[in-house]
Design a protein around this motif. Structure first.
Motif, PDB file in Angstrom:
ATOM      1  N   LEU A  91      33.164  49.999  48.204  1.00 41.02           N
ATOM      2  CA  LEU A  91      33.751  49.067  49.272  1.00 41.02           C
ATOM      3  C   LEU A  91      33.095  47.569  49.350  1.00 41.02           C
ATOM      4  N   ASP A  92      32.407  47.111  48.490  1.00 39.01           N
ATOM      5  CA  ASP A  92      31.471  46.067  48.533  1.00 39.01           C
ATOM      6  C   ASP A  92      32.572  44.741  47.809  1.00 39.01           C
ATOM      7  N   TYR A  93      33.139  43.816  48.741  1.00 39.88           N
ATOM      8  CA  TYR A  93      34.091  42.905  48.358  1.00 39.88           C
ATOM      9  C   TYR A  93      33.248  41.558  48.558  1.00 39.88           C
ATOM     10  N   SER A  94      31.948  41.502  48.543  1.00 37.82           N
ATOM     11  CA  SER A  94      31.333  40.261  48.926  1.00 37.82           C
ATOM     12  C   SER A  94      31.269  39.376  47.545  1.00 37.82           C
ATOM     13  N   PRO A  95      31.172  38.072  47.459  1.00 34.24           N
ATOM     14  CA  PRO A  95      31.206  37.209  46.470  1.00 34.24           C
ATOM     15  C   PRO A  95      30.300  37.682  45.333  1.00 34.24           C
ATOM     16  N   ALA A  96      29.085  38.220  45.583  1.00 34.42           N
ATOM     17  CA  ALA A  96      28.439  38.598  44.467  1.00 34.42           C
ATOM     18  C   ALA A  96      28.772  39.989  43.744  1.00 34.42           C
ATOM     19  N   ALA A  97      29.505  40.591  44.222  1.00 32.16           N
ATOM     20  CA  ALA A  97      30.069  41.859  43.448  1.00 32.16           C
ATOM     21  C   ALA A  97      31.454  41.375  42.913  1.00 32.16           C
ATOM     22  N   LEU A  98      32.159  40.597  43.425  1.00 41.71           N
ATOM     23  CA  LEU A  98      33.249  40.126  42.715  1.00 41.71           C
ATOM     24  C   LEU A  98      33.249  39.362  41.555  1.00 41.71           C
ATOM     25  N   ALA A  99      32.044  38.583  41.634  1.00 39.14           N
ATOM     26  CA  ALA A  99      31.903  37.459  40.766  1.00 39.14           C
ATOM     27  C   ALA A  99      31.677  38.220  39.306  1.00 39.14           C
ATOM     28  N   ALA A 100      31.025  39.609  39.155  1.00 39.77           N
ATOM     29  CA  ALA A 100      31.170  40.057  37.974  1.00 39.77           C
ATOM     30  C   ALA A 100      32.211  40.230  37.135  1.00 39.77           C
ATOM     31  N   ASP A 101      33.201  40.829  38.086  1.00 40.80           N
ATOM     32  CA  ASP A 101      34.674  40.944  37.624  1.00 40.80           C
ATOM     33  C   ASP A 101      35.392  39.817  37.008  1.00 40.80           C
ATOM     34  N   VAL A 102      35.181  38.587  37.600  1.00 41.23           N
ATOM     35  CA  VAL A 102      35.780  37.227  37.115  1.00 41.23           C
ATOM     36  C   VAL A 102      35.066  36.757  35.943  1.00 41.23           C
ATOM     37  N   ILE A 103      33.697  37.026  35.869  1.00 41.06           N
ATOM     38  CA  ILE A 103      32.890  36.715  34.350  1.00 41.06           C
ATOM     39  C   ILE A 103      33.227  37.676  33.333  1.00 41.06           C
ATOM     40  N   ALA A 104      33.693  38.979  33.741  1.00 47.69           N
ATOM     41  CA  ALA A 104      34.241  39.832  32.842  1.00 47.69           C
ATOM     42  C   ALA A 104      35.626  39.254  32.289  1.00 47.69           C
ATOM     43  N   ALA A 105      36.616  39.025  33.213  1.00 52.78           N
ATOM     44  CA  ALA A 105      37.943  38.485  32.901  1.00 52.78           C
ATOM     45  C   ALA A 105      37.878  37.401  31.919  1.00 52.78           C
ATOM     46  N   ILE A 106      37.166  36.487  32.494  1.00 55.57           N
ATOM     47  CA  ILE A 106      37.080  34.996  31.605  1.00 55.57           C
ATOM     48  C   ILE A 106      36.357  35.269  30.143  1.00 55.57           C
ATOM     49  N   THR A 107      35.341  36.146  30.061  1.00 55.24           N
ATOM     50  CA  THR A 107      35.101  36.573  28.868  1.00 55.24           C
ATOM     51  C   THR A 107      35.863  37.127  27.829  1.00 55.24           C
ATOM     52  N   GLU A 108      36.672  38.232  28.565  1.00 53.10           N
ATOM     53  CA  GLU A 108      37.679  38.978  27.865  1.00 53.10           C
ATOM     54  C   GLU A 108      38.854  37.904  27.283  1.00 53.10           C
ATOM     55  N   TRP A 109      39.447  37.279  28.239  1.00 46.61           N
ATOM     56  CA  TRP A 109      40.669  36.581  28.318  1.00 46.61           C
ATOM     57  C   TRP A 109      40.951  35.126  28.071  1.00 46.61           C
ATOM     58  N   THR A 110      39.413  34.578  27.728  1.00 46.93           N
ATOM     59  CA  THR A 110      39.612  33.041  27.464  1.00 46.93           C
ATOM     60  C   THR A 110      38.776  32.702  26.287  1.00 46.93           C
ATOM     61  N   SER A 111      39.016  31.841  25.664  1.00 45.29           N
ATOM     62  CA  SER A 111      38.200  31.330  24.325  1.00 45.29           C
ATOM     63  C   SER A 111      37.469  30.206  24.513  1.00 45.29           C
ATOM     64  N   ALA A 112      37.816  29.389  25.701  1.00 45.81           N
ATOM     65  CA  ALA A 112      37.213  27.855  25.815  1.00 45.81           C
ATOM     66  C   ALA A 112      36.566  27.903  27.074  1.00 45.81           C
ATOM     67  N   PRO A 113      36.083  26.715  27.472  1.00 45.02           N
ATOM     68  CA  PRO A 113      35.596  26.599  29.029  1.00 45.02           C
ATOM     69  C   PRO A 113      36.764  26.391  29.789  1.00 45.02           C
TER      70      PRO A 113
END
Length: 135
Positions: A91-113
């Protein structure tokens, strides 16, 4: 007559109101290492150029109108516990906890800045994931 019941059924009417056309759109998902699933909306053709992060209590569809006006390939993420993304067991919805998910998404789904766009919780999360970012 078949009735469109998809989550994107409103995009054509929204686009028409705005004087633009609706881009191709689809829902995508990413299995995360802890067993959760991160969900997002993928707009347009080609590699995403913009990643959109919503605020607390909202979801990726918050960005539909922005995306229609932006008219660029984009990714709109459903943060954990929002939209179609899994809830967190801790149940940790802090920015610190959610940032890791966003980083994973950008790493997986994008190929450029990416141009990162957020509001409310999304801005806090972006600051956490990229120290020194300006809003």
């Amino acid at each position: 007559m078949a009735q469109d019941t998809s989550e994107f059924r409103y995009l054509p009417a929204q686009a028409d109101t705005l004087g633009t056309t609706a881009p191709p759109a689809r829902r995508i998902s990413l299995p995360l290492a802890d067993g959760r699933t991160l969900s997002a909306l993928r707009f347009g053709e080609g590699a995403p150029e913009v990643t959109l992060v919503h605020g607390a209590g909202l979801n990726a569809h918050t960005w539909d109108t922005v995306q229609l006006l932006l008219n660029r390939p984009a990714l709109a993420i459903d943060l954990a516990g929002h939209g179609d993304s899994s809830w967190r067991d801790d149940l940790d919805y802090s920015p610190a906890a959610l940032a890791a998910d966003v980083i994973a998404a950008i790493t997986e789904w994008t190929s450029a800045p990416q141009v990162l766009v957020g509001h409310s919780l999304g801005v806090s999360l972006l600051r956490w994931s990229r120290p020194g970012i300006r809003s």
